[in-house]
Design a protein around this motif. Structure first.
Motif, PDB file in Angstrom:
ATOM      1  N   GLU A 158      15.928  -7.382  20.222  1.00 26.10           N
ATOM      2  CA  GLU A 158      17.173  -6.962  20.845  1.00 26.10           C
ATOM      3  C   GLU A 158      18.318  -7.459  19.972  1.00 26.10           C
ATOM      4  OE1 GLU A 158      16.696  -9.042  24.526  1.00 26.10           O
ATOM      5  OE2 GLU A 158      15.977  -7.257  25.572  1.00 26.10           O
ATOM      6  N   LEU A 159      19.460  -6.837  20.079  1.00 32.95           N
ATOM      7  CA  LEU A 159      20.628  -7.252  19.295  1.00 32.95           C
ATOM      8  C   LEU A 159      21.791  -7.531  20.232  1.00 32.95           C
ATOM      9  CD1 LEU A 159      22.105  -7.736  16.613  1.00 32.95           C
ATOM     10  CD2 LEU A 159      22.581  -5.280  16.520  1.00 32.95           C
ATOM     11  N   TYR A 179      22.597  -1.828  15.444  1.00 34.27           N
ATOM     12  CA  TYR A 179      21.238  -1.465  15.857  1.00 34.27           C
ATOM     13  C   TYR A 179      20.531  -0.667  14.767  1.00 34.27           C
ATOM     14  CZ  TYR A 179      20.620  -3.099  20.638  1.00 34.27           C
ATOM     15  OH  TYR A 179      20.414  -3.890  21.742  1.00 34.27           O
ATOM     16  N   LEU A 182      19.545  -3.051  12.027  1.00 33.47           N
ATOM     17  CA  LEU A 182      18.435  -3.900  12.463  1.00 33.47           C
ATOM     18  C   LEU A 182      17.119  -3.139  12.385  1.00 33.47           C
ATOM     19  CD1 LEU A 182      17.418  -6.560  13.697  1.00 33.47           C
ATOM     20  CD2 LEU A 182      17.900  -5.583  15.962  1.00 33.47           C
ATOM     21  N   ARG A 183      17.134  -1.900  12.836  1.00 35.07           N
ATOM     22  CA  ARG A 183      15.900  -1.115  12.817  1.00 35.07           C
ATOM     23  C   ARG A 183      15.418  -0.890  11.384  1.00 35.07           C
ATOM     24  NH1 ARG A 183      14.918   5.151  14.692  1.00 35.07           N
ATOM     25  NH2 ARG A 183      12.672   5.003  14.947  1.00 35.07           N
ATOM     26  N   LYS A 199       9.604  -3.054  17.677  1.00 31.32           N
ATOM     27  CA  LYS A 199      10.381  -2.067  18.410  1.00 31.32           C
ATOM     28  C   LYS A 199      11.817  -2.581  18.548  1.00 31.32           C
ATOM     29  CE  LYS A 199       6.356  -0.686  21.163  1.00 31.32           C
ATOM     30  NZ  LYS A 199       6.148   0.592  20.466  1.00 31.32           N
ATOM     31  N   ILE A 200      12.768  -1.655  18.572  1.00 26.14           N
ATOM     32  CA  ILE A 200      14.168  -2.023  18.762  1.00 26.14           C
ATOM     33  C   ILE A 200      14.522  -1.724  20.211  1.00 26.14           C
ATOM     34  CG2 ILE A 200      16.525  -1.689  17.971  1.00 26.14           C
ATOM     35  CD1 ILE A 200      14.558  -2.939  15.910  1.00 26.14           C
ATOM     36  N   THR A 236      14.630   1.503  25.246  1.00 24.18           N
ATOM     37  CA  THR A 236      14.707   1.345  23.804  1.00 24.18           C
ATOM     38  C   THR A 236      15.667   2.337  23.204  1.00 24.18           C
ATOM     39  OG1 THR A 236      13.107   2.937  22.931  1.00 24.18           O
ATOM     40  CG2 THR A 236      12.201   1.006  24.002  1.00 24.18           C
ATOM     41  N   ASN A 238      14.901   3.491  20.169  1.00 27.27           N
ATOM     42  CA  ASN A 238      14.119   4.115  19.106  1.00 27.27           C
ATOM     43  C   ASN A 238      14.370   5.613  19.025  1.00 27.27           C
ATOM     44  OD1 ASN A 238      12.917   1.875  18.071  1.00 27.27           O
ATOM     45  ND2 ASN A 238      11.128   1.966  19.379  1.00 27.27           N
TER      46      ASN A 238
END
Length: 241
Positions: A158-159, A179, A182-183, A199-200, A236, A238
């Motif tokens: 998580e961010l 995000y 990060l991904r 997983k983001i 998510t 994603n």
């Protein structure tokens, strides 16, 4: 008021939950934090991860997800890479006080070893470090590089925490960009070590919803109700990035 209720159980399976549906979380709060509630010594920084009863509980919860994160995610720093101990341990403003939350590599090792020996998957909330402006990813990237180098798998990331910028604002774009960064970085870093990409997940935000007049004619004072939405791993980004 009572009413008859009929329940019919048929042969068709409607839905199944994940084996990890029953899971648990650890937060950063500890007993000395102003406004931290009754966390006592249960902060992830200080909790005795070798405790026999704790390990027995975690083992019997498996398969499960351990989520580490909470309101103080954005003030946690990581003693890794170019971060010095003085920088990591320096207090920073949080609400009405200043707190110093420094996660060093030995504690991070202990957290990951706790998960591995008890069959837990780890979801970790990384810091955005501030509430406005673009994400400074340097410290987070150093932690993720260390994590992948040590071959520690992460189920998800998580961010930030409780960040809810207006969709029309530049800070909203900064959060989305964070995000996306990060991904991309997590995927490249972990797959390079032949580990699954985390997983983001998220975001965990504070939402404000309008409250309509109820049937009895009463109204919620101010006409608005602030709700803190839980960080649930099924939410998510994603599919959005």
């Amino acid at each position: 008021f009572a009413a008859a209720l009929q329940v019919q159980v048929g042969p068709t399976l409607v839905h199944t939950t994940l084996p990890t549906y029953a899971s648990f979380t650890l937060d950063w709060w500890h007993g000395e934090d102003a406004g931290g509630g009754g966390w006592a010594n249960s902060s992830v920084l200080y909790l005795n991860l070798s405790d026999t009863m704790l390990n027995s509980f975690a083992r019997h919860m498996s398969p499960a997800i351990l989520r580490i994160g909470g309101s103080q995610d954005n003030v946690v720093k990581y003693l890794v890479g170019g971060m010095t101990a003085a920088e990591c341990e320096a207090p920073v403003p949080f609400r009405s006080s200043k707190v110093a939350l420094c996660l060093n590599t030995s504690r991070w090792d202990a957290v990951n070893e706790f998960c591995q020996r008890n069959g837990l998957q780890l979801v970790f909330g990384v810091s955005f470090f501030h509430d406005t402006g673009p994400w400074n990813a340097t410290n987070v990237k150093a932690l993720l590089e260390y994590t992948a180098m040590k071959k520690y798998p992460l189920y998800g990331l998580e961010l930030g925490e409780e960040m809810a910028p207006e969709p029309s604002s530049s800070d909203y774009k900064f959060l989305l960009d964070g995000y996306a960064q990060l991904r991309t970085f997590a995927t490249q870093t972990f797959t390079a070590q032949r580990l699954p990409a985390p997983k983001i997940l998220g975001p965990c935000v504070g939402e404000t919803l309008s409250v309509p007049q109820n049937r009895g004619g009463g109204k919620v004072e101010g006409g608005r109700l602030s709700l803190l939405l839980a960080c649930i791993v099924v939410l998510t980004l994603n599919c959005l990035l």
